[in-house]
Design an enzyme around this catalytic site. Structure first.
Site, short mmCIF file in Angstrom:
data_model
loop_
_atom_site.label_atom_id
_atom_site.label_comp_id
_atom_site.label_asym_id
_atom_site.label_seq_id
_atom_site.Cartn_x
_atom_site.Cartn_y
_atom_site.Cartn_z
N LEU A 288 -8.97 -1.27 -5.00
CA LEU A 288 -9.07 -2.89 -4.89
C LEU A 288 -8.09 -3.46 -6.01
CD1 LEU A 288 -12.62 -3.21 -4.90
CD2 LEU A 288 -11.29 -2.68 -2.54
N GLY A 289 -6.83 -3.66 -5.87
CA GLY A 289 -5.98 -4.12 -6.66
C GLY A 289 -5.23 -5.40 -5.99
N GLU B 49 -12.05 -1.94 -11.16
CA GLU B 49 -12.28 -1.43 -12.42
C GLU B 49 -12.93 -2.46 -13.20
OE1 GLU B 49 -8.89 0.66 -13.91
OE2 GLU B 49 -8.40 1.63 -12.09
N ASN B 50 -12.52 -3.65 -12.82
CA ASN B 50 -12.79 -4.76 -13.88
C ASN B 50 -13.77 -5.99 -13.39
OD1 ASN B 50 -10.91 -4.31 -16.07
ND2 ASN B 50 -9.50 -4.49 -14.62
N GLY C 36 -2.81 -4.94 -3.83
CA GLY C 36 -2.89 -4.51 -2.60
C GLY C 36 -4.28 -3.74 -2.59
N GLY D 152 -7.47 -2.50 -10.11
CA GLY D 152 -7.64 -3.84 -11.08
C GLY D 152 -9.03 -4.60 -10.90
N GLU E 140 -2.19 6.25 -11.23
CA GLU E 140 -1.20 6.88 -10.15
C GLU E 140 -0.03 7.50 -10.93
OE1 GLU E 140 -1.49 3.73 -6.84
OE2 GLU E 140 -1.90 2.68 -8.72
N ASN F 259 8.34 3.37 -10.44
CA ASN F 259 7.86 2.75 -9.47
C ASN F 259 8.63 1.48 -9.24
OD1 ASN F 259 6.28 1.33 -7.50
ND2 ASN F 259 4.24 1.37 -8.78
N HIS G 116 -1.59 4.09 -0.55
CA HIS G 116 -2.47 4.14 -1.74
C HIS G 116 -2.71 5.69 -1.86
CE1 HIS G 116 -3.47 -0.45 -2.08
NE2 HIS G 116 -2.69 -0.14 -2.79
N ARG H 237 -2.04 -10.98 1.04
CA ARG H 237 -2.00 -10.24 2.30
C ARG H 237 -3.36 -10.43 2.90
NH1 ARG H 237 0.15 -4.41 0.91
NH2 ARG H 237 0.69 -5.19 -1.25
N ARG I 59 -9.14 -13.19 -11.57
CA ARG I 59 -9.80 -13.83 -12.67
C ARG I 59 -10.05 -15.55 -12.49
NH1 ARG I 59 -6.45 -9.99 -16.48
NH2 ARG I 59 -5.39 -10.24 -14.52
N ARG J 222 7.79 6.92 -6.93
CA ARG J 222 6.96 6.67 -5.92
C ARG J 222 7.61 6.05 -4.55
NH1 ARG J 222 3.27 1.05 -5.62
NH2 ARG J 222 1.98 2.01 -3.85
#
Ligand code: ADP
Length: 585
Positions: free
Chosen positions: A180-181, A303-304, A183, A300, A358, A7, A151, A212, A254, A62
């Site tokens: 939801l990362g 998931e978190n 991007g 990210g 991915e 990637n 994505h 963005r 975070r 990718r």
């Protein structure tokens, strides 16, 4: 088999080496600060040096933008490189970096297939109503201005995982997947296909992202361009907006969550705009799909961040989504256990947190593309020979039936080199009845083997096992009658197992080896049929041919000159399948 997944961004190269047997990453890493005196070529060399001990069978790249050209992953050749170059105006930041990685890796790993996997491919069949911008149609067509979506690799992967977790086929589900990362995008996955997604012609549309802006009034873009100039406006919308722009604290959620906890209003606003936008899209896609069966959160943040999950999913009871606070607090999907439900047991619509992967999805595309290419190349029809009942004799039985020292004489050659149909015939005598005039095949063999169909067995009144040729031990008894004598065999009668003879070259072509099992489809006739449990037999002296008996041929309404094709798996989410029914012994 191991695949390298690359990637390549403008300033970094992320890689993983994936073992396809387990799906695990054998190695992974990120090489940063490209461009500062360090080229993509240097980065690829570094990866290959680290991976020197691992055999790499293929490389997946990718590629962010495939435009209209690519509906699926493709084997990279010079034409594909040129087509990716033509998509640069659509993704000026991403495609050049992807190409740099492709060029460097092809130069340094020339002996293996390289496959391009496009972020846009999953969305390629989006309906016109969702992919069209309401601007002058002629201008839009001229510049390729339409919504493409991104994505795709992640949306496809988490959709598959969610369907597996729910125990329902993907093509019966309406999913809303939220990646939801840094991007971020939402996708309406309707019965397995993307029918709408929040990113558009470029990855700038839609959700609030790390840096963005996502959706803004086009009038804002014009104003910024007028006031700041095009380049500065582009920079502002891509790099100084989103969570970073709103919070003034950078793009790491975070940090923003910590500041929000401390009462920082900019941070609170950033989180609340982010969550609001995701909710808005969930509602919109539930409406466009006429309902929703599950919502999936990944990336990210998905998931978190339990806080953002709660902000996104609360008060969606009207859609059937009832958040379970404890489950949400505990949900921690991992690659080993990648799905967790965060809604209550009775929630009509489950919300799932899924760990995306991915790289694995790209590796699967590499596998499928290689198999698919082999399939196309291997679209070598397999001639089918219909074996009427026949038998092979050994020396001793030949003597007893036809006289001591007698020899088989050739009636005509048969397709497998060196073998022939003999002029000699034998009568089979079973407990119920007899079948006269059964052809002997030459030359003589070490053991007697009589091959009949199921229908013949009924006639004879015997019950013969289905056996691979040569395996007569413990098979059925039969009496043989020849011109010079009669022999009662305690064993030797079989119903031959269907099989394909092939040369080592054929086997290589199909990706098979001796004793594999495959499925062979016979199509185009009045009784299409797929034969399973077909044994593969590989030997230098063979000629490509599938052997079935008369019952099997009748079931498929086959006549002389028929041919079959190996069957491949149907595609899970756009991934082409491997050989179906393939089992190694
Ligand atoms: P990328 O799009 O670069 O692959 P990721 O999917 O890794 O990005 O997501 C990065 C985002 O996930 C960042 O905003 C990061 O702050 C956020 N994130 C990662 N871990 C946590 C966590 N434990 N709590 C909240 N946010 C997190």
């Amino acid at each position: 088999m191991n695949f390298l997944v690359v990637n390549c961004g403008s300033s970094s190269l992320k890689y993983q080496i994936i073992d396809m047997a387990s799906g695990d990453a054998l190695m992974s890493g990120k090489i940063e600060r490209l461009g500062e005196g360090r080229t993509h070529r240097d980065a690829v060399r570094e990866v290959l040096e680290k991976a020197a001990s691992v055999e790499i069978a293929g490389v997946g790249h990718r590629v962010v933008h495939g435009g209209d050209s690519f509906h699926d992953a493709v084997l990279i050749d010079d034409d594909v490189v040129a087509a990716i170059e033509r998509c640069i105006p659509l993704a000026p930041l991403h495609n050049p970096a992807n190409l740099a990685g492709i060029t460097a890796a092809r130069a340094q790993l020339p002996g293996v297939p390289h496959v391009a996997v496009f972020d846009t491919a999953f969305h390629v069949r989006m309906p016109r109503r969702s992919r069209t911008y309401a601007i002058d149609a002629e201008v839009a067509a001229r510049h390729g201005i339409r919504r493409y979506g991104f994505h795709g690799t992640s949306h496809a992967y988490v959709s598959d995982r969610a369907a597996a977790f729910l125990g329902r086929p993907l093509d019966e589900l309406r999913l809303i997947t939220c990646h939801l990362g840094n991007g971020a995008s939402v996708c309406a996955v309707e019965y397995g296909h993307s029918t709408d997604t929040s990113m558009g012609m470029t990855p700038l549309e839609g959700l609030v992202m790390g840096t963005r802006a996502g959706d803004v009034d086009a009038g804002v873009v014009l104003l910024l361009a007028r006031e700041l100039g095009i380049d500065a406006a582009e920079q502002l919308l891509n790099k100084q907006s989103g969570l970073a722009g709103l919070s003034g604290l950078g793009n790491d959620l975070r940090d923003i969550e910590a500041a929000a906890d401390d009462g920082n209003d900019h941070a609170r606003l950033a989180i609340s705009v982010f969550a609001h936008r995701v909710r808005k899209y969930i509602g919109a896609y539930a409406a466009t799909m006429g309902g929703v069966d599950a919502v999936v959160l990944t990336g990210g943040i998905g998931e978190n961040s339990r806080t953002l999950r709660r902000r996104i999913l609360q008060r969606l009871e009207f859609l059937g989504i009832v958040l379970d606070e404890d489950r949400n607090a505990d949900a921690k999907p991992t690659l080993a256990e990648p799905v967790a439900a965060v809604t209550t047991e009775t929630s009509r619509v489950p919300a799932l947190v899924v760990a995306t992967n991915e790289e694995l999805q790209i590796a699967r595309h590499v596998q499928a593309t290689i198999d698919g290419a082999r399939q196309v190349e291997a679209k070598r029809p397999i001639p089918i020979a219909i074996s009427a009942r026949h038998l092979h004799l050994d020396r001793k039985t030949m003597d007893a039936l036809f006289g001591a020292g007698s020899e088989l004489t050739e009636y005509k050659p048969i397709s497998q080199p060196g073998q022939f149909a003999a002029e000699q015939k034998v009568n089979l005598i079973g407990p119920r009845s007899r079948i006269d005039g059964v052809r002997v095949l030459g030359p003589l063999r070490p053991a007697v083997q009589v091959e009949v169909s199921r229908t013949d067995e009924f006639r004879l009144g015997v019950d013969a096992p289905i056996r691979d040729s040569g395996k007569v031990k413990g098979s059925a008894p039969i009496t043989l009658e020849g011109p010079k004598g009669t022999v009662h065999m305690e064993e030797g009668l079989i119903c031959a197992r269907r099989h394909i003879h092939m040369t080592p070259d054929d086997a290589k072509h199909f990706g098979l080896k001796d004793k594999d099992e495959v499925e062979v489809a016979v199509t185009g006739g009045p009784r299409d049929l797929v034969f399973g449990d077909v044994l593969v037999r590989v030997k230098d002296s063979y000629r490509l041919e599938m052997h079935i008996d008369t019952d099997e041929a009748n079931a498929a309404e086959l006549s002389r000159g028929a041919a079959g094709d190996l069957v491949y798996e149907p595609a899970p989410s756009g991934v082409q399948g491997a050989l179906r029914g393939k089992r190694a012994k």
